[in-house]
Design a protein around this motif. Structure first.
Motif, PDB file in Angstrom:
ATOM      1  N   MET A   1      23.964  12.761 -60.486  1.00  0.00           N
ATOM      2  CA  MET A   1      24.605  12.492 -61.746  1.00  0.00           C
ATOM      3  C   MET A   1      25.455  13.710 -62.125  1.00  0.00           C
ATOM      4  O   MET A   1      24.996  14.834 -62.048  1.00  0.00           O
ATOM      5  N   VAL A   2      26.668  13.467 -62.522  1.00  0.00           N
ATOM      6  CA  VAL A   2      27.635  14.520 -62.844  1.00  0.00           C
ATOM      7  C   VAL A   2      27.632  14.747 -64.358  1.00  0.00           C
ATOM      8  O   VAL A   2      27.655  13.785 -65.134  1.00  0.00           O
ATOM      9  N   HIS A   3      27.631  16.002 -64.769  1.00  0.00           N
ATOM     10  CA  HIS A   3      27.688  16.308 -66.202  1.00  0.00           C
ATOM     11  C   HIS A   3      29.105  16.068 -66.710  1.00  0.00           C
ATOM     12  O   HIS A   3      30.090  16.375 -66.033  1.00  0.00           O
ATOM     13  N   GLY A   4      29.190  15.505 -67.892  1.00  0.00           N
ATOM     14  CA  GLY A   4      30.482  15.213 -68.506  1.00  0.00           C
ATOM     15  C   GLY A   4      31.373  16.424 -68.682  1.00  0.00           C
ATOM     16  O   GLY A   4      32.601  16.298 -68.738  1.00  0.00           O
ATOM     17  N   HIS A   5      30.778  17.620 -68.750  1.00  0.00           N
ATOM     18  CA  HIS A   5      31.590  18.837 -68.857  1.00  0.00           C
ATOM     19  C   HIS A   5      32.550  18.955 -67.683  1.00  0.00           C
ATOM     20  O   HIS A   5      33.651  19.491 -67.832  1.00  0.00           O
ATOM     21  N   GLU A   6      32.143  18.464 -66.512  1.00  0.00           N
ATOM     22  CA  GLU A   6      33.031  18.533 -65.345  1.00  0.00           C
ATOM     23  C   GLU A   6      34.276  17.676 -65.547  1.00  0.00           C
ATOM     24  O   GLU A   6      35.363  18.037 -65.100  1.00  0.00           O
ATOM     25  N   VAL A   7      34.121  16.556 -66.230  1.00  0.00           N
ATOM     26  CA  VAL A   7      35.281  15.710 -66.539  1.00  0.00           C
ATOM     27  C   VAL A   7      36.185  16.428 -67.537  1.00  0.00           C
ATOM     28  O   VAL A   7      37.408  16.454 -67.382  1.00  0.00           O
ATOM     29  N   LEU A   8      35.591  17.032 -68.559  1.00  0.00           N
ATOM     30  CA  LEU A   8      36.398  17.767 -69.537  1.00  0.00           C
ATOM     31  C   LEU A   8      37.122  18.935 -68.878  1.00  0.00           C
ATOM     32  O   LEU A   8      38.289  19.199 -69.187  1.00  0.00           O
ATOM     33  N   GLN A   9      36.473  19.613 -67.943  1.00  0.00           N
ATOM     34  CA  GLN A   9      37.126  20.704 -67.205  1.00  0.00           C
ATOM     35  C   GLN A   9      38.273  20.162 -66.365  1.00  0.00           C
ATOM     36  O   GLN A   9      39.334  20.777 -66.276  1.00  0.00           O
ATOM     37  N   MET A  10      38.077  19.003 -65.734  1.00  0.00           N
ATOM     38  CA  MET A  10      39.128  18.368 -64.945  1.00  0.00           C
ATOM     39  C   MET A  10      40.351  18.076 -65.815  1.00  0.00           C
ATOM     40  O   MET A  10      41.484  18.185 -65.378  1.00  0.00           O
ATOM     41  N   MET A  11      40.107  17.737 -67.080  1.00  0.00           N
ATOM     42  CA  MET A  11      41.181  17.345 -67.983  1.00  0.00           C
ATOM     43  C   MET A  11      41.936  18.519 -68.590  1.00  0.00           C
ATOM     44  O   MET A  11      43.061  18.325 -69.061  1.00  0.00           O
ATOM     45  N   GLN A  12      41.360  19.704 -68.599  1.00  0.00           N
ATOM     46  CA  GLN A  12      41.998  20.831 -69.270  1.00  0.00           C
ATOM     47  C   GLN A  12      43.391  21.084 -68.722  1.00  0.00           C
ATOM     48  O   GLN A  12      43.590  21.162 -67.519  1.00  0.00           O
ATOM     49  N   GLY A  13      44.338  21.176 -69.630  1.00  0.00           N
ATOM     50  CA  GLY A  13      45.724  21.435 -69.263  1.00  0.00           C
ATOM     51  C   GLY A  13      46.478  20.204 -68.799  1.00  0.00           C
ATOM     52  O   GLY A  13      47.636  20.290 -68.429  1.00  0.00           O
ATOM     53  N   LYS A  14      45.817  19.045 -68.839  1.00  0.00           N
ATOM     54  CA  LYS A  14      46.458  17.792 -68.401  1.00  0.00           C
ATOM     55  C   LYS A  14      46.461  16.807 -69.553  1.00  0.00           C
ATOM     56  O   LYS A  14      45.685  16.932 -70.493  1.00  0.00           O
ATOM     57  N   GLN A  15      47.337  15.824 -69.436  1.00  0.00           N
ATOM     58  CA  GLN A  15      47.439  14.781 -70.448  1.00  0.00           C
ATOM     59  C   GLN A  15      47.476  13.434 -69.753  1.00  0.00           C
ATOM     60  O   GLN A  15      48.054  13.309 -68.674  1.00  0.00           O
ATOM     61  N   TYR A  16      46.875  12.436 -70.378  1.00  0.00           N
ATOM     62  CA  TYR A  16      46.811  11.096 -69.811  1.00  0.00           C
ATOM     63  C   TYR A  16      47.356  10.111 -70.826  1.00  0.00           C
ATOM     64  O   TYR A  16      46.932  10.096 -71.978  1.00  0.00           O
ATOM     65  N   ALA A  17      48.291   9.276 -70.391  1.00  0.00           N
ATOM     66  CA  ALA A  17      48.996   8.367 -71.292  1.00  0.00           C
ATOM     67  C   ALA A  17      48.092   7.260 -71.824  1.00  0.00           C
ATOM     68  O   ALA A  17      48.245   6.821 -72.956  1.00  0.00           O
ATOM     69  N   THR A  18      47.151   6.827 -71.011  1.00  0.00           N
ATOM     70  CA  THR A  18      46.270   5.732 -71.404  1.00  0.00           C
ATOM     71  C   THR A  18      44.853   6.015 -70.953  1.00  0.00           C
ATOM     72  O   THR A  18      44.618   6.851 -70.076  1.00  0.00           O
ATOM     73  N   LYS A  19      43.925   5.286 -71.524  1.00  0.00           N
ATOM     74  CA  LYS A  19      42.533   5.387 -71.104  1.00  0.00           C
ATOM     75  C   LYS A  19      42.411   4.977 -69.636  1.00  0.00           C
ATOM     76  O   LYS A  19      41.658   5.569 -68.875  1.00  0.00           O
ATOM     77  N   GLU A  20      43.180   3.981 -69.234  1.00  0.00           N
ATOM     78  CA  GLU A  20      43.149   3.511 -67.848  1.00  0.00           C
ATOM     79  C   GLU A  20      43.601   4.602 -66.881  1.00  0.00           C
ATOM     80  O   GLU A  20      43.041   4.763 -65.803  1.00  0.00           O
TER      81      GLU A  20
END
Length: 77
Positions: A1-20
């Motif tokens: 199981m992966v901690h959600g912090h890893e997803v937040l770290q993946m997102m740092q400095g990036k932007q996503y137009a949609t939830k998809e």
């Protein structure tokens, strides 16, 4: 199981137009069958994790993009 912090770290400095778009990147990075945990929940799918983060203010608007990390709301432990 992966901690959600890893997803937040993946997102740092990036932007996503949609939830998809964000979910597509999470699945690419971690795999489609991966389950996630947070400080308050576990066994979340990628979609459930994104909904959890959104409900807890972990995302913020970024110009014309919809999802970026709200660094003020990320716990550091």
């Amino acid at each position: 199981m992966v901690h959600g912090h890893e997803v937040l770290q993946m997102m740092q400095g990036k932007q996503y137009a949609t939830k998809e778009e964000l979910l597509k990147e999470i699945n690419k990075q971690f795999g489609t069958d991966t389950l996630f945990r947070t400080c308050h929940a576990e066994g979340l799918t990628a979609g459930e994790l994104v909904d959890f983060f959104e409900a807890h203010g972990k995302f913020m608007p970024a110009g014309n993009r919809s999802f970026t990390v709200n660094l003020d709301k990320v716990c550091h432990h």
